[in-house]
Each structure stands twice: as C-alpha cells, then as structure tokens.
Design a protein around this motif. Structure first.
Motif, PDB file in Angstrom:
ATOM      1  N   PRO A 401      69.853 -55.439 113.687  1.00  0.00           N
ATOM      2  CA  PRO A 401      70.762 -55.006 112.770  1.00  0.00           C
ATOM      3  C   PRO A 401      69.930 -56.417 111.759  1.00  0.00           C
ATOM      4  O   PRO A 401      69.793 -57.466 112.143  1.00  0.00           O
ATOM      5  N   PRO A 402      70.602 -56.505 110.167  1.00  0.00           N
ATOM      6  CA  PRO A 402      70.391 -57.539 109.450  1.00  0.00           C
ATOM      7  C   PRO A 402      70.853 -58.404 109.735  1.00  0.00           C
ATOM      8  O   PRO A 402      71.762 -58.801 110.455  1.00  0.00           O
ATOM      9  N   SER A 403      70.696 -59.652 109.533  1.00  0.00           N
ATOM     10  CA  SER A 403      70.927 -60.963 109.805  1.00  0.00           C
ATOM     11  C   SER A 403      72.460 -61.440 109.122  1.00  0.00           C
ATOM     12  O   SER A 403      73.049 -62.079 109.502  1.00  0.00           O
ATOM     13  N   ALA A 404      72.531 -61.019 107.876  1.00  0.00           N
ATOM     14  CA  ALA A 404      73.536 -60.220 106.829  1.00  0.00           C
ATOM     15  C   ALA A 404      74.176 -59.126 106.392  1.00  0.00           C
ATOM     16  O   ALA A 404      72.641 -58.690 105.581  1.00  0.00           O
ATOM     17  N   PRO A 405      75.473 -58.797 106.177  1.00  0.00           N
ATOM     18  CA  PRO A 405      75.095 -57.630 105.071  1.00  0.00           C
ATOM     19  C   PRO A 405      74.661 -57.810 103.107  1.00  0.00           C
ATOM     20  O   PRO A 405      74.100 -59.026 103.353  1.00  0.00           O
ATOM     21  N   GLU A 406      74.023 -56.964 103.302  1.00  0.00           N
ATOM     22  CA  GLU A 406      73.733 -56.875 101.393  1.00  0.00           C
ATOM     23  C   GLU A 406      74.868 -55.865 100.895  1.00  0.00           C
ATOM     24  O   GLU A 406      75.422 -54.853 101.371  1.00  0.00           O
ATOM     25  N   ARG A 407      74.839 -56.018  99.589  1.00  0.00           N
ATOM     26  CA  ARG A 407      75.446 -55.058  98.508  1.00  0.00           C
ATOM     27  C   ARG A 407      74.417 -54.839  97.486  1.00  0.00           C
ATOM     28  O   ARG A 407      73.471 -55.296  97.319  1.00  0.00           O
ATOM     29  N   PHE A 408      74.629 -53.533  97.632  1.00  0.00           N
ATOM     30  CA  PHE A 408      73.661 -52.749  96.517  1.00  0.00           C
ATOM     31  C   PHE A 408      74.258 -52.491  95.451  1.00  0.00           C
ATOM     32  O   PHE A 408      75.081 -51.521  94.860  1.00  0.00           O
ATOM     33  N   ASP A 409      73.323 -53.252  94.367  1.00  0.00           N
ATOM     34  CA  ASP A 409      74.113 -53.053  92.744  1.00  0.00           C
ATOM     35  C   ASP A 409      73.939 -52.084  92.238  1.00  0.00           C
ATOM     36  O   ASP A 409      72.700 -51.590  92.254  1.00  0.00           O
ATOM     37  N   GLY A 410      74.733 -51.680  91.325  1.00  0.00           N
ATOM     38  CA  GLY A 410      74.183 -49.863  90.968  1.00  0.00           C
ATOM     39  C   GLY A 410      74.524 -48.905  91.770  1.00  0.00           C
ATOM     40  O   GLY A 410      74.519 -47.543  91.362  1.00  0.00           O
ATOM     41  N   ASP A 412      77.277 -47.473  93.996  1.00  0.00           N
ATOM     42  CA  ASP A 412      78.992 -47.074  95.450  1.00  0.00           C
ATOM     43  C   ASP A 412      78.552 -46.923  96.795  1.00  0.00           C
ATOM     44  O   ASP A 412      78.982 -45.510  97.138  1.00  0.00           O
ATOM     45  N   LEU A 413      78.485 -47.650  97.664  1.00  0.00           N
ATOM     46  CA  LEU A 413      78.825 -48.036  98.878  1.00  0.00           C
ATOM     47  C   LEU A 413      80.389 -47.929  99.167  1.00  0.00           C
ATOM     48  O   LEU A 413      80.403 -49.288  98.556  1.00  0.00           O
ATOM     49  N   GLN A 414      80.801 -47.710 100.043  1.00  0.00           N
ATOM     50  CA  GLN A 414      82.638 -47.400 100.004  1.00  0.00           C
ATOM     51  C   GLN A 414      82.890 -47.342 101.969  1.00  0.00           C
ATOM     52  O   GLN A 414      81.720 -46.340 102.000  1.00  0.00           O
ATOM     53  N   PHE A 415      83.734 -48.117 101.941  1.00  0.00           N
ATOM     54  CA  PHE A 415      83.923 -48.285 104.016  1.00  0.00           C
ATOM     55  C   PHE A 415      85.369 -47.707 103.914  1.00  0.00           C
ATOM     56  O   PHE A 415      86.428 -48.160 103.118  1.00  0.00           O
ATOM     57  N   PHE A 416      85.860 -46.016 103.977  1.00  0.00           N
ATOM     58  CA  PHE A 416      87.006 -45.912 104.431  1.00  0.00           C
ATOM     59  C   PHE A 416      87.539 -45.962 105.694  1.00  0.00           C
ATOM     60  O   PHE A 416      87.103 -45.925 107.250  1.00  0.00           O
ATOM     61  N   THR A 417      88.994 -46.848 105.104  1.00  0.00           N
ATOM     62  CA  THR A 417      89.966 -46.602 107.431  1.00  0.00           C
ATOM     63  C   THR A 417      90.829 -45.361 107.523  1.00  0.00           C
ATOM     64  O   THR A 417      91.052 -45.212 108.559  1.00  0.00           O
ATOM     65  N   ASN A 418      90.761 -44.239 106.350  1.00  0.00           N
ATOM     66  CA  ASN A 418      91.674 -43.374 106.556  1.00  0.00           C
ATOM     67  C   ASN A 418      90.320 -41.892 106.411  1.00  0.00           C
ATOM     68  O   ASN A 418      90.585 -42.579 104.522  1.00  0.00           O
ATOM     69  N   LEU A 419      90.842 -40.528 106.649  1.00  0.00           N
ATOM     70  CA  LEU A 419      89.711 -39.508 106.092  1.00  0.00           C
ATOM     71  C   LEU A 419      90.805 -39.152 105.107  1.00  0.00           C
ATOM     72  O   LEU A 419      90.266 -38.760 104.091  1.00  0.00           O
ATOM     73  N   THR A 420      91.950 -39.215 105.080  1.00  0.00           N
ATOM     74  CA  THR A 420      92.183 -38.420 103.538  1.00  0.00           C
ATOM     75  C   THR A 420      92.119 -39.553 102.541  1.00  0.00           C
ATOM     76  O   THR A 420      91.939 -38.841 101.859  1.00  0.00           O
ATOM     77  N   LEU A 574      80.995 -52.367 111.233  1.00  0.00           N
ATOM     78  CA  LEU A 574      79.941 -50.936 110.348  1.00  0.00           C
ATOM     79  C   LEU A 574      80.338 -52.096 109.411  1.00  0.00           C
ATOM     80  O   LEU A 574      80.373 -52.019 108.296  1.00  0.00           O
ATOM     81  N   LYS A 575      82.074 -51.823 109.351  1.00  0.00           N
ATOM     82  CA  LYS A 575      82.759 -52.312 108.865  1.00  0.00           C
ATOM     83  C   LYS A 575      82.204 -53.867 107.434  1.00  0.00           C
ATOM     84  O   LYS A 575      81.806 -53.948 106.819  1.00  0.00           O
ATOM     85  N   GLY A 576      81.822 -54.665 108.036  1.00  0.00           N
ATOM     86  CA  GLY A 576      80.912 -56.012 107.453  1.00  0.00           C
ATOM     87  C   GLY A 576      79.081 -55.304 106.704  1.00  0.00           C
ATOM     88  O   GLY A 576      79.032 -56.246 105.771  1.00  0.00           O
ATOM     89  N   TYR A 577      79.217 -54.269 107.373  1.00  0.00           N
ATOM     90  CA  TYR A 577      77.828 -54.431 106.402  1.00  0.00           C
ATOM     91  C   TYR A 577      78.145 -52.672 105.165  1.00  0.00           C
ATOM     92  O   TYR A 577      77.240 -52.719 104.764  1.00  0.00           O
ATOM     93  N   PHE A 578      79.051 -52.070 105.434  1.00  0.00           N
ATOM     94  CA  PHE A 578      79.527 -51.496 104.595  1.00  0.00           C
ATOM     95  C   PHE A 578      80.549 -51.412 103.634  1.00  0.00           C
ATOM     96  O   PHE A 578      80.420 -50.773 102.850  1.00  0.00           O
ATOM     97  N   ASP A 579      81.481 -52.457 104.286  1.00  0.00           N
ATOM     98  CA  ASP A 579      82.112 -52.636 102.537  1.00  0.00           C
ATOM     99  C   ASP A 579      81.870 -54.344 101.726  1.00  0.00           C
ATOM    100  O   ASP A 579      81.742 -54.973 102.333  1.00  0.00           O
ATOM    101  N   PRO A 580      82.069 -53.523 100.861  1.00  0.00           N
ATOM    102  CA  PRO A 580      81.315 -54.439 100.179  1.00  0.00           C
ATOM    103  C   PRO A 580      82.337 -55.666  99.610  1.00  0.00           C
ATOM    104  O   PRO A 580      82.169 -56.885  99.519  1.00  0.00           O
ATOM    105  N   ARG A 581      83.004 -55.414 100.168  1.00  0.00           N
ATOM    106  CA  ARG A 581      84.182 -56.599 100.112  1.00  0.00           C
ATOM    107  C   ARG A 581      83.955 -57.530 100.446  1.00  0.00           C
ATOM    108  O   ARG A 581      84.430 -59.506 101.193  1.00  0.00           O
ATOM    109  N   VAL A 582      83.588 -57.039 101.974  1.00  0.00           N
ATOM    110  CA  VAL A 582      82.705 -58.199 103.031  1.00  0.00           C
ATOM    111  C   VAL A 582      81.928 -58.661 103.031  1.00  0.00           C
ATOM    112  O   VAL A 582      81.348 -60.133 103.099  1.00  0.00           O
ATOM    113  N   ALA A 583      80.893 -57.633 102.101  1.00  0.00           N
ATOM    114  CA  ALA A 583      79.274 -57.977 101.918  1.00  0.00           C
ATOM    115  C   ALA A 583      79.329 -59.376 100.989  1.00  0.00           C
ATOM    116  O   ALA A 583      78.601 -59.639 100.844  1.00  0.00           O
ATOM    117  N   SER A 584      80.560 -59.164 100.222  1.00  0.00           N
ATOM    118  CA  SER A 584      80.916 -60.316  99.507  1.00  0.00           C
ATOM    119  C   SER A 584      81.202 -62.140  99.409  1.00  0.00           C
ATOM    120  O   SER A 584      80.877 -62.881  98.999  1.00  0.00           O
TER     121      SER A 584
END
Length: 584
Positions: A401-410, A412-420, A574-584
């Motif tokens: 895996p990548p050594s660090a998470p990335e943010r993708f400006d522009g 909309d990548l979001q991570f959800f813990t509730n399907l609803t 995966l949350k560490g790679y997909f959640d922008p709040r973690v990536a920031s």
C-alpha cells in the motif's frame, strides 16, 4: 431574408438553405463575409455544424454537396467576441451535443473535433451553454437538456468525442501503420493499453468512424477544419479501404448493446458491425480489420455461461483450427478471422478466471512493444482528480500500500460507516447530477434473479436487490434503488458511485494484509476451477480477480466515489486511505 434574434451575448440568424437567400444574407452585413461564426444546417432529420471566417461563401459551397441535399435551414451564431479558436470549440461542442441528443442525425466527419485550449476559454463555455439552450428552446433542435445529453450513452460513446493529445497521437500512428501494412499487404496486431478512464473505448469508436469518413469523403468537398488527420483524406487512402470489412468486438453484452445503439445512429456506421467474440468465430467470411474493446475480457477455454455456448466454443475451434484444442482462446479466433487486429487492453481489468490469463495478455503487450505497435494512454479522462487516483486505488487494495494517504483535490471521495447514510448521499447526488448508483462486489447471492420478491443484501437496516436487468442497467427504471454488479458497470461512466465492499475482501491483522474469503464470494463463474485446462484456482489467484473488480468499481465515478466496507477490520484499515479527514 434572415430572421434575427437578439440574445445576451450573441445573435442567432436563421436563413433558408437556398442560393438567393444566402446571397442576400451575405450582402446584408460585412460580418457575414468576414467574421468568425458557427452555423447549424438542418432538415427535419439531419444536422450539419460548421465554422467559417467567410460564412456566406462556405454555406454556398454546401449547396453543391450531395450529402446535404435534404437540408433546409441554416442558423448562424454571431458574436462580437468570437475568434477562430472559440468557433472551433463551439463547433465541436455542438456536434457532440447533437450526436448525444439523438434527435437529428449528424452529417459531420469526426476529424475536425478539437479540444484545444485558448485564452479565456472558461467564459466562452458559459456562452456555449446559452447558445445550446437557445437552439433547444427557441429553435427546437434538441429534444433533451444538456445535463441529460451529457449523461447519455449516445454522448459518452459518441464517435464525435474530442480526443486528448495521447489519444490523437495514438490514432494518427495507428492509421499510418494500417495504411503502410495495406500498401505491402502485411497483417499485424496493434495494442492500445490504458487504465480505467483513459478512453480506450472512445479511441476504438472514433477510429472506426474516422476510417468510414476517409472511405466516404468527397475529394471535391473541403474538410470542415484544419485537422491532424487531414493527410489521410486522400483518394489513394480511400481506395485502399474502400472494400475493407471492418468490425468492433465487444465481449460484454451490456456494453455491446450500448455501442450498437450508437452505431445505429451514426452515418457510415452499422450496428451489424458490433460483434460478440462468438459472432467473429462463427463468421464464414473473414474480416480485414477487427477492433477489440476490453480485449482482456476475451475468454480462454473455460466453462461458459451455458451449455450451448460450451458447444459453440468447441465447434468454432474445430471449424477454424480442425480440433478443439483447450489451449485456444477467443483471441485466437480474432487473429485467425482478421488480417489486422487492434486490441484495447488493461491487464488490471480481468475480473474472472475465464478471461484471458496474464501469460497471454503480457505476451501480447511484449510483442506489440517489440513491433513498435504498442500505444499507451496515460491521461485520465474520466475521474476529476489531478493525481493518479486509479494508481492509488490499485496500491491501496494491494499488499504494497501507499506509504501515506492522499487527498484528491476537486474529487469527492468519502468514506461511510453506515450504508443508509451512503445510500441517501447517492440518491441526493443522483437528483443533483444524475447517473449516481450503488454498486458492490459479488459478495451476496443473487436470490432476486429467480424470485423477484427476494431481498439480496441486508445491511444497517437497508434491504436491497441486485440489478434487475443485465442490459443497460445504469439507465434502467428503478436502478437508483438497486445495486449493480461488475457485469453491469464495466466500461461505463457514472457521475457518483457508492461502492459496497463486501466480506469477500477482509483484512488479516496478524498478517497485515488484505485477504480473500471464498465463502463470501458468490459469482459462480468467478470462482470455479478450469478442468478443461487442468487449473485449480487458489484463494490468492481469486484475490487478484476480486481486487481488480473493486478497482473497476472504485474508478467509475467522474465526480466522486463513496465507500462502505462490511468487514470491520478492513473498514478500519481502509478508512485511513479513503476518509479525507484522516488523510488530512
């Protein structure tokens, strides 16, 4: 005489497509003979879009064109701020819009479609939308709104798409190689390689339309605009391909039917030339050129979807090669049935063991490279992210895996813990942008396939069903309330994708790696062994196919991707790679 309509930034003038009226219009204003304009010529069923610095002279030239004999009206767009670059851009924009709308058949060649940047292009884009809306609401030339057109298959798969630099260079090189081969009667195979979203399907369709335009071009009629393809529009080139038997091979049924609809609407193209691999194998007449989209999805000798297809596979092998050799593949059919083959390949998009194995696809790439016939597409055309999003996704799902998470400006990548919550967000995005859908890995049985009242997926209080159709599911009624599988979305674009990662993928904390769980994988054709070739697939083998599936699902969204993960350990990982709040 012309009927003028004053708009916010431009004038739209309507003229009968007749010699006297055009001449009188030209005399009425000096700009009609010396100013950059865009014009739209129509009948009740056809449309032609052009641009010129001398509109009167250019429109009069069209009076002598046999192909335009049924056109009746000309609308000319005049603007004090127009320059040549803006007119070329507006011309391309309107051609693509008419093609995607489907109301009128577009008579243009696709050789003049441009995507060149120029000064203050962004402000012109707003004016283009206003011009479109005037042509739609006042002139009744479009039946759909611009967002509806942009979201349609007719638009996304149109041969009038603007090529980027890599795509245009690849098409030029392929044409040069093809014509050189035709001169000396040499056969050959060309490969276009690219990640998801680099436009392999666009290049395939564009190329076939361009060949038809060259074949049918009237040498007395000038090309619409300067084009990097203009050198191919000669009588000599046209003669060399005048009797060429051409087809496009599309392994996936849904995508094949979508492309067939586009070909049926495009002058010079025929839906009958859109073929399944089986149709190629069964053909009694060989082809001069076959373009194979998603060539990595061609099958090797494996258990097919039905008994009749298994028999057909064996029959074709015997017909073409004299025996049902289990080492033969559908790629062998293509090569045997065509003098020239152009293959669109992404080895990372094989999603079933029946697909061509890596040993074959890597050999194809190596041979094409050594022959100077390998053309990589690198520019990402689908995903609105500046960084290498697809490469990032592949790395995240790998065991390096990548050594660090990335943010993708522009993007909309979001991570959800509730399907609803994710489902509600996808419904909201669908209302705002259209083409937003839930998709998932094949981690649940498809009970609703035989029992329409059955529920397939139950998570967080949500009760969902798999796609109710395998044909054009994305655009089918009710698809916003369903979940699409890999077989409904591969090869398609969405605006937003909500991806459910099922328990077929899990995270082994002790080993610190992603693993495959066979017990939660329910694609029977995706996990079965291959007794015909004596192959037994291990969990590690199947892990490669399943991570490919999720890479494809996670790379469908143009504007954004939302992610929900079922396995708790994998969710935390995966949350560490997909959640922008973690990536920031």
């Amino acid at each position: 005489m012309a009927e003028a309509k004053n708009m916010t930034h431009f004038n739209l003038e309507r003229i009968p497509f007749a010699p006297a009226e055009i001449r009188a219009w030209g005399e009425a204003d000096a700009k009609h003979r010396n100013w950059p304009v865009v014009y739209v010529m129509t009948s009740d069923t056809e449309v032609y879009v052009g641009e010129s610095l001398n509109a009167e002279a250019r429109i009069r030239q069209h009076l002598d064109s046999y192909a335009k004999r049924n056109l009746r009206w000309v609308r000319v767009v005049l603007d004090e701020t127009f320059n040549k670059s803006a007119c070329l851009d507006l011309e391309s924009f309107l051609i693509r819009a008419f093609s995607g709308d489907g109301k009128l058949q577009v008579l243009n060649h696709n050789a003049g479609i441009t995507d060149a940047d120029y000064y203050d292009r962004r402000s012109y884009k707003q004016a283009f939308s206003e011009i479109f809306e005037t042509l739609r609401t006042q002139e009744r030339l479009f039946q759909r709104t611009l967002p509806e057109i942009v979201n349609s298959d007719l638009f996304k798969l149109s041969p009038f798409k603007a090529l980027n630099h890599d795509q245009a260079i690849a098409v030029v090189d392929i044409l040069e190689g093809l014509f050189a081969d035709l001169v000396i009667d040499r056969s050959g195979t060309t490969v276009i390689q690219g990640n998801p979203g680099t436009g392999k399907t666009v290049v395939a369709i564009y190329l076939l339309k361009l060949l038809e335009d060259i074949r049918q071009h009237d040498p007395e009629e000038p090309l619409d605009s300067e084009s990097i393809f203009s050198d191919f529009f000669t009588p000599g080139h046209a003669d060399r391909i005048s009797s060429l038997r051409v087809g496009i091979v599309v392994p996936q049924q849904s995508l094949r039917e979508s492309i067939s609809r586009v070909f049926a609407r495009t002058p010079g193209l025929k839906k009958e030339s859109v073929l399944s691999p089986f149709a190629v194998g069964e053909s009694d007449e060989p082809f001069d050129l076959l373009v194979v989209d998603e060539a990595h999805r061609l099958n090797q000798r494996a258990n097919q979807a039905s008994g009749p297809l298994n028999k057909k596979f064996a029959d074709i092998n015997r017909k073409l090669f004299g025996a049902d050799d289990p080492g033969l593949t559908q790629l062998d059919w293509v090569k045997t049935q065509s003098r020239h083959a152009i293959l669109m390949i992404d080895t990372g998009q094989t999603v079933r063991p029946a697909d061509l194995p890596p040993s074959i696809t890597f050999k194809i790439l190596a041979e094409a490279s050594s022959d100077g016939r390998l053309y990589p597409l690198r520019s990402q055309m689908r995903i609105a992210a500046e960084q290498d999003y697809v490469g990032y996704i592949r790395a995240v799902l790998s065991n390096t895996p990548p050594s660090a998470p990335e943010r993708f400006d522009g993007y909309d990548l979001q991570f959800f813990t509730n399907l609803t919550d994710m489902k509600r967000a996808i419904v909201d995005r669908n209302e705002e942008h259209g083409l937003s859908r839930l998709v998932a890995g094949f981690a649940w049985p498809w009970a609703s396939k035989t029992d329409k009242g059955a529920i397939d997926i139950e998570l967080d209080g949500e009760r969902l069903r798999w796609n109710s159709t395998g044909r054009d599911w994305i655009n089918s009624p009710g698809s916003i309330d369903e979940v699409g599988s890999i077989h409904t979305v591969q090869g398609y674009d969405l605006n937003y994708t909500g991806v459910i990662i099922g328990r077929d993928l899990q995270y082994a904390k002790d080993e610190r790696k992603i693993v495959f769980d066979r017990g939660h994988y329910h694609d029977k054709k995706g996990r079965e062994n291959n007794p015909k070739l004596g192959i037994t697939y291990s969990d590690d083998d199947l892990l490669r196919y399943v991570t490919n599936i999720y890479t494809v699902l996670l790379s469908r969204g143009i504007l954004g991707t939302y992610v929900y993960v079922c396995d708790a350990a994998l969710r935390e990982y995966l949350k560490g790679y997909f959640d922008p709040r973690v990536a920031s």
